[in-house]
Structures are given as C-alpha cells and as structure tokens.
Motif scaffolding. Structure first.
Motif, mmCIF file in Angstrom:
data_model
loop_
_atom_site.group_PDB
_atom_site.id
_atom_site.type_symbol
_atom_site.label_atom_id
_atom_site.label_comp_id
_atom_site.label_asym_id
_atom_site.label_seq_id
_atom_site.Cartn_x
_atom_site.Cartn_y
_atom_site.Cartn_z
ATOM 1 N N VAL A 92 8.554 -8.596 -10.178
ATOM 2 C CA VAL A 92 7.700 -7.710 -9.699
ATOM 3 C C VAL A 92 6.293 -7.059 -11.366
ATOM 4 N N VAL A 93 5.258 -7.582 -11.063
ATOM 5 C CA VAL A 93 4.237 -7.637 -12.201
ATOM 6 C C VAL A 93 3.235 -6.548 -11.557
ATOM 7 N N VAL A 94 3.142 -5.654 -12.144
ATOM 8 C CA VAL A 94 1.980 -4.360 -11.623
ATOM 9 C C VAL A 94 0.644 -4.720 -12.419
ATOM 10 N N LEU A 95 -0.661 -4.831 -11.791
ATOM 11 C CA LEU A 95 -1.697 -5.092 -12.623
ATOM 12 C C LEU A 95 -2.514 -3.788 -12.247
ATOM 13 N N GLU A 96 -3.237 -3.547 -12.867
ATOM 14 C CA GLU A 96 -3.917 -1.733 -13.124
ATOM 15 C C GLU A 96 -5.518 -2.306 -13.954
ATOM 16 N N LYS A 97 -6.042 -1.757 -13.758
ATOM 17 C CA LYS A 97 -7.564 -2.161 -13.810
ATOM 18 C C LYS A 97 -8.359 -1.211 -15.114
ATOM 19 N N GLU A 98 -7.148 -0.488 -15.502
ATOM 20 C CA GLU A 98 -7.833 0.970 -16.154
ATOM 21 C C GLU A 98 -6.897 0.867 -17.787
ATOM 22 N N ASN A 99 -7.285 1.188 -18.345
ATOM 23 C CA ASN A 99 -6.350 0.679 -19.759
ATOM 24 C C ASN A 99 -4.887 2.018 -19.681
ATOM 25 N N LYS A 100 -4.607 2.895 -18.499
ATOM 26 C CA LYS A 100 -3.867 3.498 -18.446
ATOM 27 C C LYS A 100 -3.083 3.294 -17.159
ATOM 28 N N SER A 101 -1.832 2.879 -16.622
ATOM 29 C CA SER A 101 -1.299 3.958 -15.291
ATOM 30 C C SER A 101 -1.295 5.310 -14.961
ATOM 31 N N SER A 102 -1.262 5.242 -14.367
ATOM 32 C CA SER A 102 -1.263 7.042 -13.306
ATOM 33 C C SER A 102 -2.146 7.814 -13.608
ATOM 34 N N LYS A 103 -3.287 7.084 -14.288
ATOM 35 C CA LYS A 103 -4.462 8.364 -14.262
ATOM 36 C C LYS A 103 -4.736 9.565 -13.559
ATOM 37 N N LYS A 104 -4.346 10.049 -12.049
ATOM 38 C CA LYS A 104 -4.808 10.795 -11.087
ATOM 39 C C LYS A 104 -3.421 11.160 -10.897
ATOM 40 N N ILE A 105 -2.320 10.721 -11.154
ATOM 41 C CA ILE A 105 -0.766 11.358 -11.294
ATOM 42 C C ILE A 105 -1.400 12.992 -11.974
ATOM 43 N N LEU A 106 -2.058 12.916 -13.056
ATOM 44 C CA LEU A 106 -2.270 13.705 -14.191
ATOM 45 C C LEU A 106 -3.098 14.913 -13.482
ATOM 46 N N MET A 107 -4.233 14.931 -12.874
ATOM 47 C CA MET A 107 -4.768 15.934 -11.788
ATOM 48 C C MET A 107 -4.411 16.602 -10.978
ATOM 49 N N THR A 108 -2.756 15.897 -10.256
ATOM 50 C CA THR A 108 -2.092 16.869 -9.245
ATOM 51 C C THR A 108 -2.038 17.747 -9.404
ATOM 52 N N GLY A 109 -1.979 18.414 -8.829
ATOM 53 C CA GLY A 109 -1.470 20.309 -8.820
ATOM 54 C C GLY A 109 -1.756 21.037 -10.095
ATOM 55 N N ASN A 110 -3.010 20.336 -10.305
ATOM 56 C CA ASN A 110 -3.895 21.508 -11.099
ATOM 57 C C ASN A 110 -3.115 20.911 -12.449
ATOM 58 N N GLY A 111 -3.215 19.418 -13.279
ATOM 59 C CA GLY A 111 -1.532 19.594 -14.034
ATOM 60 C C GLY A 111 0.011 19.384 -13.789
ATOM 61 N N LYS A 112 -0.608 20.167 -12.848
ATOM 62 C CA LYS A 112 1.433 20.481 -12.758
ATOM 63 C C LYS A 112 1.811 19.280 -11.649
ATOM 64 N N CYS A 113 1.200 18.146 -11.160
ATOM 65 C CA CYS A 113 2.018 17.716 -10.764
ATOM 66 C C CYS A 113 3.394 18.278 -8.642
ATOM 67 N N ASN A 114 2.232 18.599 -7.657
ATOM 68 C CA ASN A 114 2.900 18.806 -6.707
ATOM 69 C C ASN A 114 3.306 17.953 -5.898
ATOM 70 N N LEU A 115 4.932 16.988 -6.250
ATOM 71 C CA LEU A 115 5.332 15.781 -5.624
ATOM 72 C C LEU A 115 5.354 16.082 -4.563
ATOM 73 N N THR A 116 5.717 17.786 -3.884
ATOM 74 C CA THR A 116 6.097 17.080 -2.099
ATOM 75 C C THR A 116 5.898 18.523 -1.612
ATOM 76 N N ASN A 117 6.170 18.922 -0.575
ATOM 77 C CA ASN A 117 6.146 20.292 0.104
ATOM 78 C C ASN A 117 7.351 20.376 1.283
ATOM 79 N N ARG A 118 8.148 21.060 1.838
ATOM 80 C CA ARG A 118 9.425 21.493 1.463
ATOM 81 C C ARG A 118 9.240 20.946 3.512
#
Length: 393
Positions: A26-52
């Motif tokens: 597997v090779v992952v190609l990412e056009k940004e200089n860092k991966s997962s930038k959008k994850i950092l914004m989720t849940g006001n920085g706390k990352c709401n992973l899922t919901n019961r």
C-alpha cells in the motif's frame, strides 16, 4: 497486489491499514504536507470518533448504502479497531471520544500504525491525472505510479484549508464517474439584513425548524451578524436553499399557554415594569430588544399596557420567530460536503465502482453526510475499512 490510496485522512488511512492487513502493498498519496489535518478539527479538537446511537436516520444519502456500510463495519468494530491500535475511549451521552480527548492522538496513531504495517505515505504528492489501461491504474505525479487497485479517499470540498479541495471529483470524472453537485453542509446560515442582528454574539438554547419540511433541531443557537449558527443550525443546514423559511422557538421548554401565563406573572409582579425589563427575565438583553424592535414596539413601553392581542403576538414571536435564509455559509466554514459519488455507481457491499473494476471510494467523496455527533467519522471508518478489505481480497 499493489494498492494506492489517494488521501491520508480518516477514511484513507483506515483503508490503507485494512488493505495492508490483508496483504496488499500500500502507498498513500497525500497532497498536503501532513496527513489527517481534518481529523484535528473534529469534536472541537477532541475527535468525536463515533456515537452509540448509530442508525441510518442520522444520515442523508441512499439509505441502502448507509445501512449496508454501517452493518458491515459498525460502532463496535470501530471501537475494536482503535483498541487494537492502543486507543481507548470514553463516552458522554453516547458520544464516543478517545480517552486522551485529543484529536492529535487519533491522527498520529492512524499514521504510525499504518506505517508499522509497511504502508508508505507520500506527502506533497501533487496528482495531475489518473487513467486506467488494461488492469492497471496510472497515477501521474512528478513521476507515473502504477497500481492494481485504487482507492479514492480525497474528501469533499468542506474545510479546503485541510486539503479538501474537490480534486477527488475530478479524478472520478476522469475515470468515467458522475458527481452529485457538491454543496456545503453542517454549516451556518446567512440571513441578509436579518432582524436579530442587534443580538449578534448571543447564544440561547432553542429549537430551529423548517415547518414546510416538518424538521426540527434543538440545542444552542448562536445569533451572528450574518445570520444564525450552532449545532442545531448545522444539522438543519443541508435542507435549506435560498428563500427557505425558518422558525426559531426561543422558549421550547414552555407551551404557548404556559408562556402566556409566565408573561402575565412578570408583568403583574412589578408595577410599571417596562416591556424591555419584563422580557429580560426570560431572554438575553440584546435579544429582547431585537424582538421588541421586530414587533415595532417601544422598549420603554409599560408592559401592562399591552392588549391581550399584543400579548398573544409576543407569545407567537417568542415561540416562532421567522427568518428567511439567503444562502448557506460557504465550504470554508462547512464541516462536511453534501453530494459526491452517487450510490447507484457503487457496489454498496464493497465500495467498488460499478463502472471501473478495482476502483474504490471511501469517506466524504461519496454522496453521504451525517449530522453532528460522530456520524461522519463513523462513515469514514466504515467505508474506509470496507474498501481496504475489498480491494485486497
């Protein structure tokens, strides 16, 4: 078997991990200089992973696709997935977060776990075009890379500062797919020259509704200089268009009859109380003035002088304040994208294209979006896991 994943976000890294676990190179190609930038914004920085409380009712899109994806990789699968990587979770009212309460933990762990499985992540990878010839895909970057299976996990157009610029749609079109028009979702609403502008900055618990669609959302509503915001507004934004009529209930905990009784008690308990002062016992000062102005009354008017008809009008406005939507706020303010790859062009059990063999899609690029509360991330984990498992089988 060589698999290329385009996009190193939530769905892309999940797909890469599952593909690698199934034996694919597997090779992952990412056009940004860092991966997962959008994850950092989720849940006001706390990352709401899922919901019961995870059902297709909390999503917009093809219900068969959504139900299939959630059944093939559900909430417990997500919890097991993160647990196996060393991330333990905590919950609040069914909302699931990493125990660290840090989105950075999730982003780092996904990346590091993928690398530990032999996944190669290439940042700053600018892709010019993609084509397929025979059984091989050819990805044109500064060099041409070929692979046997391709997963597009590029995201949509929401939050473009994180890398979601809509380029994945162009790649899909190059490979023969169509796109449902992308629109911003989970975003604020603009109401030009709206009558609550003087209350800009006020936050109030209430209910926002689209009566014509019988849609209601409750929670903290934020009044802004351009319109309205807050989670209930985000959740209802997908259903709006220019000219949509909204109603805000500023007093959802009371019926109209109860509110009328409360107003009478306030008005009669203090002699010569002004209308403004009477309402300040119920509402923020700036909001009460905005409502009085909307009714065309003098804020210093003695409340006791209101006729029964006028008191009824006040109750009606407090329970159903009208606003007309000019438009949704743009992609730069949106959390997710409405639109993308249509369900009818996908195998809903594998995330594989029905048009191009060994082409898969995962995450926000697909025409599925959920409300706030961990639903969009769950779809990212689920669709990514399914695509990763399927492409290497």
């Amino acid at each position: 078997m060589k698999t290329i994943v385009i996009g190193a976000g939530a769905s892309g890294l999940t797909a890469a991990i599952f593909a690698a676990q199934n034996g694919s190179e597997v090779v992952v190609l990412e056009k940004e200089n860092k991966s997962s930038k959008k994850i950092l914004m989720t849940g006001n920085g706390k990352c709401n992973l899922t919901n019961r409380d995870m059902t297709s009712n909390y999503f917009y899109g093809d219900p068969k696709l959504i139900t299939s994806v959630l059944s093939l990789f559900g909430v417990q699968d997500t919890l097991n997935f993160f647990n196996q990587m060393g991330i333990f979770t905590t919950e609040k009212n069914g909302y699931v977060y990493p125990r660290s309460r840090q989105a950075q933990t999730v982003a780092d762990t996904l990346r590091e776990y993928a690398v530990s499985l032999g996944v190669k992540i290439k940042n700053n990878a600018k892709i010019h075009k993609i084509k397929k010839s025979g059984t091989k895909f050819f990805i044109y970057t500064e060099i041409v890379i070929e692979c046997d299976a391709l997963i597009l996990a590029t995201g949509g157009k929401a939050a473009p500062a994180t890398g979601s610029d809509g380029s994945g749609y162009d790649f899909a079109i190059q490979l023969g797919h169509t796109i449902h028009v992308p629109k911003p979702a989970l975003t604020s609403l603009i109401c030009e020259n709206h009558p609550l502008k003087k209350a800009s900055g006020v936050r109030i618990m209430g209910t926002v509704a689209i009566p014509a669609q019988k849609k209601y959302e409750s929670g903290e509503i934020q009044i802004t200089n351009y319109g309205i915001s807050g989670i209930p507004v985000f959740n209802i934004s997908r259903l709006t268009a220019p000219g949509t009529e909204l109603m805000i209930d500023f007093m959802p905990e009371f019926s109209k009859a109860e509110l009328a009784d409360i107003l009478t008690k306030i008005i009669t308990c203090r002699q010569n109380i002004t209308l403004h002062k009477a309402l300040c016992g119920l509402l923020n000062d700036k909001l009460s003035i905005s409502i009085i102005d909307f009714l065309g009354w003098d804020k210093n008017r003695i409340a006791e002088t209101l006729s029964e008809s006028q008191r009824n009008s006040l109750v009606e406005i407090l329970k159903a304040f009208p606003l007309t939507i000019h438009k949704r706020r743009g992609f730069e303010y949106a959390q997710v994208t409405q639109g993308g790859i249509p369900a009818e062009e996908l195998n809903i059990h594998t995330m594989e294209s029905k048009l191009v063999e060994k082409l898969y899609f995962a995450g926000e690029i697909i025409d599925v979006d959920g409300i706030c509360g961990g639903y969009n991330l769950q779809f990212a984990w689920s669709s990514g896991a399914i695509a990763g498992r399927s492409c290497s089988s």
